[in-house]
Design a protein around this motif. Structure first.
Motif, PDB file in Angstrom:
ATOM      1  N   GLU A 304     -67.887  42.055  -2.904  1.00 46.25           N
ATOM      2  CA  GLU A 304     -68.560  41.464  -1.749  1.00 46.25           C
ATOM      3  C   GLU A 304     -67.499  40.958  -0.769  1.00 46.25           C
ATOM      4  N   PHE A 305     -67.835  40.933   0.510  1.00 46.16           N
ATOM      5  CA  PHE A 305     -66.838  40.599   1.536  1.00 46.16           C
ATOM      6  C   PHE A 305     -66.153  39.246   1.313  1.00 46.16           C
ATOM      7  N   PRO A 306     -66.864  38.164   0.959  1.00 52.18           N
ATOM      8  CA  PRO A 306     -66.162  36.888   0.744  1.00 52.18           C
ATOM      9  C   PRO A 306     -65.097  36.977  -0.360  1.00 52.18           C
ATOM     10  N   GLU A 307     -65.375  37.747  -1.405  1.00 58.67           N
ATOM     11  CA  GLU A 307     -64.389  37.918  -2.479  1.00 58.67           C
ATOM     12  C   GLU A 307     -63.162  38.666  -1.982  1.00 58.67           C
ATOM     13  N   VAL A 308     -63.379  39.615  -1.069  1.00 48.77           N
ATOM     14  CA  VAL A 308     -62.260  40.373  -0.491  1.00 48.77           C
ATOM     15  C   VAL A 308     -61.376  39.441   0.336  1.00 48.77           C
ATOM     16  N   ALA A 309     -61.994  38.559   1.108  1.00 52.53           N
ATOM     17  CA  ALA A 309     -61.233  37.605   1.927  1.00 52.53           C
ATOM     18  C   ALA A 309     -60.352  36.718   1.041  1.00 52.53           C
ATOM     19  N   VAL A 310     -60.898  36.267  -0.086  1.00 52.96           N
ATOM     20  CA  VAL A 310     -60.127  35.453  -1.034  1.00 52.96           C
ATOM     21  C   VAL A 310     -58.969  36.271  -1.612  1.00 52.96           C
ATOM     22  N   GLU A 311     -59.234  37.532  -1.936  1.00 57.25           N
ATOM     23  CA  GLU A 311     -58.202  38.390  -2.526  1.00 57.25           C
ATOM     24  C   GLU A 311     -57.079  38.663  -1.530  1.00 57.25           C
ATOM     25  N   THR A 314     -54.943  35.636  -1.634  1.00 61.22           N
ATOM     26  CA  THR A 314     -54.197  35.606  -2.896  1.00 61.22           C
ATOM     27  C   THR A 314     -52.993  36.538  -2.830  1.00 61.22           C
ATOM     28  N   GLN A 315     -53.233  37.753  -2.319  1.00 66.13           N
ATOM     29  CA  GLN A 315     -52.137  38.732  -2.208  1.00 66.13           C
ATOM     30  C   GLN A 315     -51.059  38.255  -1.241  1.00 66.13           C
ATOM     31  N   LEU A 316     -51.481  37.613  -0.149  1.00 60.76           N
ATOM     32  CA  LEU A 316     -50.513  37.106   0.827  1.00 60.76           C
ATOM     33  C   LEU A 316     -49.653  35.996   0.219  1.00 60.76           C
ATOM     34  N   ASN A 317     -50.268  35.090  -0.518  1.00 59.40           N
ATOM     35  CA  ASN A 317     -49.513  34.000  -1.154  1.00 59.40           C
ATOM     36  C   ASN A 317     -48.535  34.545  -2.192  1.00 59.40           C
ATOM     37  N   LYS A 318     -48.971  35.560  -2.938  1.00 59.93           N
ATOM     38  CA  LYS A 318     -48.089  36.171  -3.935  1.00 59.93           C
ATOM     39  C   LYS A 318     -46.900  36.856  -3.249  1.00 59.93           C
ATOM     40  N   TYR A 319     -47.176  37.514  -2.138  1.00 64.19           N
ATOM     41  CA  TYR A 319     -46.108  38.170  -1.383  1.00 64.19           C
ATOM     42  C   TYR A 319     -45.085  37.133  -0.893  1.00 64.19           C
ATOM     43  N   LYS A 320     -45.583  36.025  -0.327  1.00 64.95           N
ATOM     44  CA  LYS A 320     -44.674  34.981   0.179  1.00 64.95           C
ATOM     45  C   LYS A 320     -43.821  34.402  -0.949  1.00 64.95           C
ATOM     46  N   LYS A 321     -44.458  34.226  -2.088  1.00 63.07           N
ATOM     47  CA  LYS A 321     -43.735  33.686  -3.249  1.00 63.07           C
ATOM     48  C   LYS A 321     -42.628  34.648  -3.691  1.00 63.07           C
ATOM     49  N   ASP A 322     -42.927  35.930  -3.710  1.00 70.80           N
ATOM     50  CA  ASP A 322     -41.925  36.924  -4.121  1.00 70.80           C
ATOM     51  C   ASP A 322     -40.785  37.015  -3.111  1.00 70.80           C
ATOM     52  N   VAL A 323     -41.100  36.889  -1.823  1.00 63.19           N
ATOM     53  CA  VAL A 323     -40.051  36.901  -0.791  1.00 63.19           C
ATOM     54  C   VAL A 323     -39.154  35.680  -0.947  1.00 63.19           C
ATOM     55  N   ASP A 324     -39.774  34.512  -1.174  1.00 56.59           N
ATOM     56  CA  ASP A 324     -38.983  33.283  -1.372  1.00 56.59           C
ATOM     57  C   ASP A 324     -38.069  33.418  -2.582  1.00 56.59           C
ATOM     58  N   GLU A 325     -38.570  34.074  -3.638  1.00 54.78           N
ATOM     59  CA  GLU A 325     -37.763  34.260  -4.844  1.00 54.78           C
ATOM     60  C   GLU A 325     -36.554  35.145  -4.566  1.00 54.78           C
ATOM     61  N   ILE A 367     -51.290  44.286   3.265  1.00 54.04           N
ATOM     62  CA  ILE A 367     -51.929  42.983   3.508  1.00 54.04           C
ATOM     63  C   ILE A 367     -52.281  42.826   4.986  1.00 54.04           C
ATOM     64  N   ASP A 368     -51.341  43.188   5.863  1.00 61.34           N
ATOM     65  CA  ASP A 368     -51.590  43.090   7.311  1.00 61.34           C
ATOM     66  C   ASP A 368     -52.759  43.976   7.733  1.00 61.34           C
ATOM     67  N   LYS A 369     -52.809  45.180   7.160  1.00 63.22           N
ATOM     68  CA  LYS A 369     -53.888  46.110   7.487  1.00 63.22           C
ATOM     69  C   LYS A 369     -55.244  45.513   7.156  1.00 63.22           C
ATOM     70  N   HIS A 370     -55.380  45.010   5.929  1.00 64.49           N
ATOM     71  CA  HIS A 370     -56.681  44.499   5.497  1.00 64.49           C
ATOM     72  C   HIS A 370     -57.007  43.143   6.130  1.00 64.49           C
ATOM     73  N   THR A 371     -55.978  42.382   6.505  1.00 61.12           N
ATOM     74  CA  THR A 371     -56.221  41.148   7.263  1.00 61.12           C
ATOM     75  C   THR A 371     -56.829  41.496   8.618  1.00 61.12           C
TER      76      THR A 371
END
Length: 613
Positions: A304-311, A314-325, A367-371
């Protein structure tokens, strides 16, 4: 191994691009030959979801053109033609050969070439003394568009209108059925399987199933047939079951609003051939591809669309965390100067960072595409209250009723003209009986919004015809009355198949057909087995169980139905596999336009213009 239509069709196209020579393990020809590709619009649509420009270059294709464009001669180079077998394409091929546009012509047709057209090629090239330029002629049996591993379309427009037109004659119906059978035969030839065929009695489904059964029987008698699958003694559970349905089996799915991501993107943003264009975040239009190469699309299309927005978040935060690492490990964030004390360690971290950059960049692009897509979708959802439409339509289907004030409130509220028309027709379909004054209020509300009500009147008329079906003399029934009887017999039963988890009638029926056990819902379905003697065809005995199914919807399908079948197999034990196909993939708006056209053909005019979004 599960049937993979996309892979099989891609392999056929790869071989064709390599002049129908065997290809090696890397998917290229053993000897590289530079060539030109010529295609028509239909075959361009076949190629588009499967082959990218870089893939064409990998196969030695340096130039590619539509057949009806003016082209200049290119000497000493072979040309690969991939076109439909029709008179206009044959005339153009003969003209190209007479002008010696290319060194040799490798002709590939999307389905079998009729003998008369072959004779036209022969006589045309003989008269222009160019027959020596025709290197080979191949029937490719590829007249269908594969959008995903388990999703295909015959790209046959308006088949629902053509099959349900009250003025359609027998010959017109037979021609439509023949085109559908040709497309399905191509699918089966590409998969190299001869299925057991199941379908409901009566209507287009039985006509297509019977004609396809005969086409397969005739072909299996030829010495060099296309099916490398096991012989006639192959047991049924090793063969797939082909379940053929007519759109009237479950009309509501083609009309309703759905709130799942894949279906929303198609219905609202107009996904076509796995591509769509949307407004970019910084202005201008952006084009995106959504296919099996996009991991986010594959993993989250059924949510459902709200679950996609949350995902996405989630993917963006994981990406930022990996870049920081990565930055932390390479000293990119703390500002510490590199003193060389741990040269080997720092070199290792730098190498790891360099190696991870392509993967991180690719993730960010997805991530940018789906955002971007989700942002545009959210705007449409808010402006048109699409979440409310989806929720209320589902409630109507489950409960069979809706409060009158609530019903009229939706029709006078947010949404496009066609959103309101779809909702009104869903009200008709879901109601066990129609309150005449309520229906008149609905129609009045539609006219207030300047909606062409032809489609609404068409469905309402069919529903009223159902009342007198029991007493009608079968001999006096015309096409449209037969249609109405069949349609409403089904819609009356659809509500019984709906449950709180909104399982549709199609996956429920397909599940029963794959199990092959006695079941009152499918006991009267016909059975066709092209590998058995003709006398056994159409009998009511059951075969199965089946691990694989091909489900085909005549008259238009959509991503809601496709998604429901994929959800079905995800929860199956042991694992099963379902391919979904249809005459064409339709949005709710496109299907409503076909209903409107049928309404006009039935004489339900409207003072307003044809429906617009």
């Amino acid at each position: 191994m599960a049937l993979n239509l996309r892979q099989k069709q891609t392999e056929c196209i790869t071989r064709m691009l390599n002049l129908n020579q065997p290809v090696n393990a890397t998917g290229t020809a053993n000897e590289e030959v530079y060539k030109i590709l010529i295609y028509d619009k239909f075959c361009q649509n076949i190629l588009s979801p499967l082959i990218r420009v870089k893939d064409l270059r990998k196969h030695g294709v340096t130039l590619y053109f539509l057949i009806d464009k003016d082209r200049k001669p290119v000497h000493d180079v072979p040309a690969v033609y991939f076109v439909q077998a029709n008179q206009s394409n044959i005339q153009r091929i003969n003209a190209d050969a007479s002008r010696s546009l290319y060194d040799t012509f490798h002709l590939n047709f999307s389905s079998a070439v009729p003998r008369l057209l072959l004779e036209d090629i022969a006589s045309g090239t003989l008269s222009s003394d160019s027959i020596q330029r025709i290197a080979k002629v191949h029937d490719q049996y590829l007249e269908f568009v594969t959008l995903e591993d388990n999703l295909f379309s015959l790209a046959q427009k308006s088949s629902f209108v053509q099959l349900n037109d009250p003025s359609a004659g027998d010959r017109e119906i037979e021609e439509i059925v023949e085109r559908i059978v040709t497309g399905l035969f191509c699918v089966l030839a590409t998969l190299a399987v001869v299925p057991i065929i199941r379908c409901p009695r009566g209507g287009p489904a039985e006509m297509v199933a019977s004609a396809l059964d005969q086409r397969l029987r005739d072909h299996l008698l030829s010495k060099n047939n296309l099916f490398t699958e096991g012989g006639s003694f192959t047991s049924s559970f090793q063969r797939p079951v082909l379940c053929i349905f007519d759109r009237n089996f479950e009309l509501s799915v083609a009309i309703q609003h759905d709130f799942r991501y894949r279906a929303l993107v198609h219905d609202v943003l107009g996904l076509r051939l796995n591509r769509l264009s949307v407004q970019g975040e910084k202005g201008g239009m952006k084009s995106f591809e959504l296919d099996s190469s996009d991991p986010f699309w594959v993993a989250n299309g059924l949510l459902e669309f709200p679950e996609v927005a949350v995902e996405i978040e989630t993917q963006l935060n994981k990406y930022k965390k990996d870049v920081d690492e990565v930055n932390r490990r390479t000293g990119g964030t703390d500002g510490a100067e590199f003193d060389g004390t741990d040269l080997m360690g720092n070199t290792k971290h730098l190498m790891n960072a360099v190696n991870s950059l392509p993967e991180l960049t690719e993730r960010k692009q997805v991530i940018d595409k789906h955002t971007n897509i989700a942002t545009v979708l959210l705007g449409e959802i808010k402006e048109r209250s699409l979440d409310s439409y989806a929720k209320k339509e589902n409630e109507m289907l489950v409960r069979g009723t809706i409060d009158r004030n609530e019903l009229l409130g939706v029709l006078r509220g947010k949404g496009t003209k066609l959103d309101k028309l779809r909702f009104a027709i869903m009200y008709l379909i879901s109601s066990e009986s129609i309150n005449q004054s309520e229906a008149e209020s609905v129609e009045a509300a539609l006219k207030e919004s300047e909606v062409d009500t032809s489609a609404f009147q068409y469905v309402k008329k069919l529903k009223s015809l159902n009342v007198s079906m029991a007493s009608a003399n079968s001999a006096s029934r015309n096409n449209i009355v037969d249609w109405a009887e069949k349609f409403y017999a089904v819609t009356a039963g659809v509500k019984n198949l709906l449950s709180s988890d909104r399982q549709l009638a199609l996956p429920r029926t397909v599940e029963a057909l794959m199990e092959g056990k006695p079941n009152p819902e499918i006991d009267n379905y016909l059975v066709f087995d092209p590998r058995t003697p003709k006398s056994g065809s159409g009998s009511s005995h059951l075969k199965g169980p089946f691990k694989e199914a091909i489900v085909f919807m005549i008259g238009g399908g959509n991503y809601v139905e496709y998604g429901s079948l994929q959800e079905l197999v995800q929860h199956q034990q042991p694992v099963k596999h379902v391919i979904y196909g249809t005459t064409e993939i339709l949005t709710g708006v496109e299907f409503i336009e076909q209903l409107t056209l049928l309404g006009h053909k039935m004489g339900f005019g409207s003072s307003t213009a044809a429906p617009t979004p």
